[in-house]
Design an enzyme around this catalytic site. Sequence first.
Site, PDB file in Angstrom:
ATOM      1  N   TYR A 187       1.097  -1.062   0.319  1.00  0.00           N
ATOM      2  CA  TYR A 187       0.196   0.008   0.081  1.00  0.00           C
ATOM      3  C   TYR A 187       1.103   0.827   0.497  1.00  0.00           C
ATOM      4  CZ  TYR A 187      -4.211   3.207   1.544  1.00  0.00           C
ATOM      5  OH  TYR A 187      -5.035   3.192   2.041  1.00  0.00           O
ATOM      6  N   ARG A 240      -7.189  10.052 -10.530  1.00  0.00           N
ATOM      7  CA  ARG A 240      -5.430  10.725  -9.815  1.00  0.00           C
ATOM      8  C   ARG A 240      -5.251   9.566  -8.622  1.00  0.00           C
ATOM      9  NH1 ARG A 240      -6.076  10.193  -4.664  1.00  0.00           N
ATOM     10  NH2 ARG A 240      -8.037  10.796  -3.141  1.00  0.00           N
ATOM     11  N   LYS A 258      -6.086  -1.908  -2.330  1.00  0.00           N
ATOM     12  CA  LYS A 258      -6.919  -1.826  -0.564  1.00  0.00           C
ATOM     13  C   LYS A 258      -7.482  -2.724  -1.009  1.00  0.00           C
ATOM     14  CE  LYS A 258      -6.813   3.260  -1.039  1.00  0.00           C
ATOM     15  NZ  LYS A 258      -7.328   4.146   0.410  1.00  0.00           N
ATOM     16  N   GLU A 329     -12.342   4.988  -6.057  1.00  0.00           N
ATOM     17  CA  GLU A 329     -11.177   4.873  -5.890  1.00  0.00           C
ATOM     18  C   GLU A 329     -10.775   5.767  -5.875  1.00  0.00           C
ATOM     19  OE1 GLU A 329     -10.171   3.597  -2.332  1.00  0.00           O
ATOM     20  OE2 GLU A 329      -8.802   5.621  -2.715  1.00  0.00           O
ATOM     21  N   ASP A 330     -10.404   6.682  -6.048  1.00  0.00           N
ATOM     22  CA  ASP A 330      -9.007   7.659  -6.392  1.00  0.00           C
ATOM     23  C   ASP A 330     -10.332   8.561  -8.750  1.00  0.00           C
ATOM     24  OD1 ASP A 330      -7.581   7.676  -4.230  1.00  0.00           O
ATOM     25  OD2 ASP A 330      -5.754   6.266  -5.300  1.00  0.00           O
ATOM     26  N   ASP A 351     -14.250   6.287  -0.993  1.00  0.00           N
ATOM     27  CA  ASP A 351     -13.497   5.791   0.134  1.00  0.00           C
ATOM     28  C   ASP A 351     -13.052   7.350   0.727  1.00  0.00           C
ATOM     29  OD1 ASP A 351     -12.034   4.442   1.923  1.00  0.00           O
ATOM     30  OD2 ASP A 351     -10.082   4.496  -0.101  1.00  0.00           O
ATOM     31  N   ASP A 352     -12.275   8.126  -0.817  1.00  0.00           N
ATOM     32  CA  ASP A 352     -11.690   9.080  -0.425  1.00  0.00           C
ATOM     33  C   ASP A 352     -12.445  10.537   0.216  1.00  0.00           C
ATOM     34  OD1 ASP A 352      -9.489   8.382  -2.048  1.00  0.00           O
ATOM     35  OD2 ASP A 352     -10.610   8.045  -3.778  1.00  0.00           O
ATOM     36  N   ASN A 501      -0.862  11.543   0.449  1.00  0.00           N
ATOM     37  CA  ASN A 501       0.252  10.827  -0.468  1.00  0.00           C
ATOM     38  C   ASN A 501       0.254  10.631  -1.406  1.00  0.00           C
ATOM     39  OD1 ASN A 501      -0.751   9.059   2.165  1.00  0.00           O
ATOM     40  ND2 ASN A 501      -2.734   8.572   1.516  1.00  0.00           N
ATOM     41  N   ASN A 549      -4.657   7.508   8.006  1.00  0.00           N
ATOM     42  CA  ASN A 549      -5.011   6.989   6.507  1.00  0.00           C
ATOM     43  C   ASN A 549      -6.680   6.117   6.843  1.00  0.00           C
ATOM     44  OD1 ASN A 549      -4.946   4.983   3.654  1.00  0.00           O
ATOM     45  ND2 ASN A 549      -3.232   6.003   4.210  1.00  0.00           N
TER      46      ASN A 549
HETATM   47  N1  LIG Z   1      -4.523   9.895   4.391  1.00  0.00           N
HETATM   48  C1  LIG Z   1      -5.833   8.989   3.652  1.00  0.00           C
HETATM   49  O1  LIG Z   1      -6.262   8.079   4.077  1.00  0.00           O
HETATM   50  C2  LIG Z   1      -6.063   9.851   2.549  1.00  0.00           C
HETATM   51  C3  LIG Z   1      -4.927  11.196   1.972  1.00  0.00           C
HETATM   52  N2  LIG Z   1      -5.604  11.731   0.396  1.00  0.00           N
HETATM   53  C4  LIG Z   1      -4.927  12.151  -0.197  1.00  0.00           C
HETATM   54  O2  LIG Z   1      -4.757  13.481  -0.072  1.00  0.00           O
HETATM   55  C5  LIG Z   1      -4.456  14.630  -0.957  1.00  0.00           C
HETATM   56  C6  LIG Z   1      -5.123  15.322  -2.012  1.00  0.00           C
HETATM   57  O3  LIG Z   1      -6.612  13.777  -2.035  1.00  0.00           O
HETATM   58  P1  LIG Z   1      -7.725  14.982  -2.866  1.00  0.00           P
HETATM   59  O4  LIG Z   1      -8.559  15.969  -1.996  1.00  0.00           O
HETATM   60  O5  LIG Z   1      -9.021  13.534  -2.968  1.00  0.00           O
HETATM   61  O6  LIG Z   1      -7.354  15.793  -4.154  1.00  0.00           O
HETATM   62  P2  LIG Z   1      -8.074  16.817  -5.132  1.00  0.00           P
HETATM   63  O7  LIG Z   1      -7.526  16.935  -6.386  1.00  0.00           O
HETATM   64  O8  LIG Z   1      -9.303  16.428  -5.245  1.00  0.00           O
HETATM   65  O9  LIG Z   1      -8.291  18.356  -3.936  1.00  0.00           O
HETATM   66  C7  LIG Z   1      -6.422  17.907  -3.966  1.00  0.00           C
HETATM   67  C8  LIG Z   1      -6.753  20.199  -3.431  1.00  0.00           C
HETATM   68  O10 LIG Z   1      -5.222  20.589  -2.810  1.00  0.00           O
HETATM   69  C9  LIG Z   1      -5.367  22.250  -3.911  1.00  0.00           C
HETATM   70  N3  LIG Z   1      -4.122  21.983  -3.608  1.00  0.00           N
HETATM   71  C10 LIG Z   1      -3.584  22.024  -4.323  1.00  0.00           C
HETATM   72  N4  LIG Z   1      -1.858  22.103  -4.185  1.00  0.00           N
HETATM   73  C11 LIG Z   1      -2.240  23.080  -3.537  1.00  0.00           C
HETATM   74  C12 LIG Z   1      -1.330  24.168  -2.635  1.00  0.00           C
HETATM   75  N5  LIG Z   1      -0.259  23.871  -3.228  1.00  0.00           N
HETATM   76  N6  LIG Z   1      -1.282  24.736  -2.163  1.00  0.00           N
HETATM   77  C13 LIG Z   1      -2.356  25.193  -1.599  1.00  0.00           C
HETATM   78  N7  LIG Z   1      -3.984  24.293  -2.158  1.00  0.00           N
HETATM   79  C14 LIG Z   1      -3.210  23.405  -2.752  1.00  0.00           C
HETATM   80  C15 LIG Z   1      -6.234  21.916  -4.802  1.00  0.00           C
HETATM   81  O11 LIG Z   1      -7.069  23.142  -5.697  1.00  0.00           O
HETATM   82  C16 LIG Z   1      -7.084  21.162  -4.172  1.00  0.00           C
HETATM   83  O12 LIG Z   1      -9.195  21.732  -3.552  1.00  0.00           O
HETATM   84  C17 LIG Z   1      -3.810  14.065  -2.241  1.00  0.00           C
HETATM   85  O13 LIG Z   1      -2.634  13.319  -1.605  1.00  0.00           O
HETATM   86  C18 LIG Z   1      -4.392  11.760  -1.770  1.00  0.00           C
HETATM   87  O14 LIG Z   1      -3.361  11.085  -1.359  1.00  0.00           O
HETATM   88  C19 LIG Z   1      -7.176  10.932  -0.314  1.00  0.00           C
HETATM   89  C20 LIG Z   1      -7.803  10.365   0.697  1.00  0.00           C
HETATM   90  C21 LIG Z   1      -7.560   9.564   1.451  1.00  0.00           C
HETATM   91  C1  LIG Z   2      -5.240   6.719   1.020  1.00  0.00           C
HETATM   92  C2  LIG Z   2      -6.062   7.551  -0.472  1.00  0.00           C
HETATM   93  O1  LIG Z   2      -7.178   6.822  -0.599  1.00  0.00           O
HETATM   94  C3  LIG Z   2      -5.459   8.418  -1.012  1.00  0.00           C
HETATM   95  O2  LIG Z   2      -4.579   8.409  -0.896  1.00  0.00           O
HETATM   96  O3  LIG Z   2      -6.316   7.972  -2.463  1.00  0.00           O
HETATM   97 MG   LIG Z   3      -7.894   7.041  -2.063  1.00  0.00          MG
END
Ligand SMILES: NC(=O)C1=CN([C@@H]2O[C@H](COP(=O)(O)OP(=O)(O)OC[C@H]3O[C@@H](n4cnc5c(N)ncnc54)[C@H](O)[C@@H]3O)[C@@H](O)[C@H]2O)C=CC1
Ligand SMILES: CC(=O)C(=O)O
Ligand SMILES: [Mg+2]
Length: 654
Positions: A187, A240, A258, A329-330, A351-352, A501, A549
């Site tokens: 993962y 994504r 996953k 997912e993604d 999931d996201d 991530n 996570n």
């Molecule tokens: N820890 C966890 O369980 C999870 C982590 N994530 C992580 O969250 C991150 C974002 O995922 P999503 O929200 O789905 O993506 P997304 O593309 O929907 O959202 C990204 C957001 O960040 C903003 N952004 C990008 N660069 C920026 C910067 N330099 N300054 C300010 N804002 C900025 C964008 O404008 C957008 O609003 C990914 O890296 C993903 O891996 C997502 C789901 C679960």
């Molecule tokens: C953990 C997860 O779902 C993500 O980073 O998109």
């Molecule tokens: Mg995800």
Amino acid sequence: MASYNNFSSASSDNLSTPRSASPSSMTSRSSATTLSKRMSLSSRRNTAPFNPLAAVDMEALENSMKMSALDQLRGYAQDHYGTVKQYRDVDYVTRNNAGGNQVLREPAWNKGTSFTPGERVSKNLSGLVPHVMESMETQCTRAMRMINSRGTNIDKYLYLSNLKATNTDLFYRLLMDNVGQLMPLVYTPTIGDVCLQYSTLYTHPEALYISIKQRKSIATILRNWPYPNPSICVVTDGSRILGLGDLGVNGVGIAIGKLALYIGAAGIHPEKTLPIVLDCGTSNEDNLRDPLYLGLRQKRPSPEVAREFMDEFMAAVKEVYPEMFVQFEDFETEKAFEYLDRYKNEKMFNDDIQGTGAVVLAGYIGAVNLSGVPMEDQKLVFMGAGSAGVGVAKQVMEYYTRRGLTEKEAREKFYLVDTKGLVTRDRGDKLAEHKNIFARSDNNGHQFRTLEEVIEYVKPTALIGLTATFGVFTESVVRALKSSVDSGGFGRRPILFPLSNPLTKAECTFEQAITWTEGSAIFASGSPFSSVTTKSHDMAMTYHPNQGNNVYVFPGLGLGAILSKASRVTDLMVYTSAEALSGCLNQEEIRMGLIYPKISRVRDASVIVAREVMKAARREGVSTLPEETWVEWEEWGDVALTKWIKAQVYDPQF
Ligand SMILES: NC(=O)C1=CN([C@@H]2O[C@H](COP(=O)(O)OP(=O)(O)OC[C@H]3O[C@@H](n4cnc5c(N)ncnc54)[C@H](O)[C@@H]3O)[C@@H](O)[C@H]2O)C=CC1
Ligand SMILES: CC(=O)C(=O)O
Ligand SMILES: [Mg+2]
């Protein structure tokens, strides 16, 4: 306890009987009769009150058998209702004089060096495996030694992937018993590197690859999956992947990863899981230029065409696997929100948006308790206002409204920041719909373009990063957060969650967080960091990070939905998963100041999450389990339900 029709007859068979079925060409009447006997034998071993023969007219069965070579090898037959049934018969290999080699080549039957002397004779294995008979534990020791000897994480991943493809039970035993060490390999973060290079690393298929050019054959493709009636599917369109952007078909690695955790962290049977990538093309130029790229070499279609494809996919799922839950997912932001709304009455969740919302809420509940800042005085700044950011904000808002705040009061706790700065109503750009709910209108016309400006203005107590951008939590940002928390009183601690991530996208590292806050940050990251030890005046101090996570939620949420036979996944089920997770910590974890259970206890947490999700499904009226089953569980309480869940799950042994 009331008898309960197991969540799958095949899975209970898999749990309760040794591997067995075997190859056959069942084309003649006599072989169909043998099949009949075999099915009969098999159904008697089943705990589920389901007799496959009862529904099968052998004549029709014979006429309608259209098995693929893979089906035959794995021992499935299709009845005239189109239902794939699995038959298992310990003696079948011997009776049909099939080669032991076929047993070794089928990952679900292979036991490596653990076949007993009797099995070696009855399955024609003598001489095909080394003489020694080893326990599963010894085989695990060998595998761990191999993994530890590999130089890179990709090499370790490839070793594990090969083990999974050759010996299912051994792979999952290894994963379950070493989840802390192996989860980062199957993962995030390693899966991110794997996805980036998927087309080069590819050796064998592990998923369904459905391209938009195959729109008319989605149901047929779903039926080609060699295992009957999957319970859970993870689907991505690769648009994504983690924080790595559009990876096209290479994103399938995340669906595979996953699902490995559905199995490893929640005990869903491997044969009940189905990874799918919807290949709509990609806008990733590197992929399009790569001669080895495995996906469609075309740009992504318009949102309208993508939506039609998605509608067709969901309709086909409903037709072919009506019991299966689909985890989205993604998907890129707009599609993630749109599809969640569009299919919310189906057996699906995102999931996201939802899983991440729940996992971060659980961590937030724990963090508030440690922070010294009462819940009502907390103010949260979100860096990133995408699917995860807004999903988390909505879930935390729900927490506040459930504790008596009005929706307006709750909403005012949140300040969302994106690439253009603080999200406000009068910022001058057209806000994406999902941001509207949190757009501020109390900024008196002033726009805050940088995170530093926002922190200076808001004086937050919590900073949550979901930007997919490495390093945006700079030293000045983190120190400003600490000052704003310190200014409220002595002993207060800032909540700092850089959740993006993989590790290369984390908003800051754990070491930075500890250094810049003098150890006071309550920290959770999306991908795992190591503990940090600092030394001051010969005093060593070790700090432990948390991994925030969604792996703490989606396996249990999916398991709870499956076991309760929910007709859909409701908001309450998602919210309940967060509350359940927040209550999972044991004494040691509390003493260590953690806000999530250690990753080595993720299986325990998944059982509790699943149990509470089942009960929420019951409260919501979406569980379709028999009334008398629930009446008994309600009478006997959580202990009985927990025991029952544990009895359903996959726990590989030879
Ligand atoms: N820890 C966890 O369980 C999870 C982590 N994530 C992580 O969250 C991150 C974002 O995922 P999503 O929200 O789905 O993506 P997304 O593309 O929907 O959202 C990204 C957001 O960040 C903003 N952004 C990008 N660069 C920026 C910067 N330099 N300054 C300010 N804002 C900025 C964008 O404008 C957008 O609003 C990914 O890296 C993903 O891996 C997502 C789901 C679960
Ligand atoms: C953990 C997860 O779902 C993500 O980073 O998109
Ligand atoms: Mg995800």
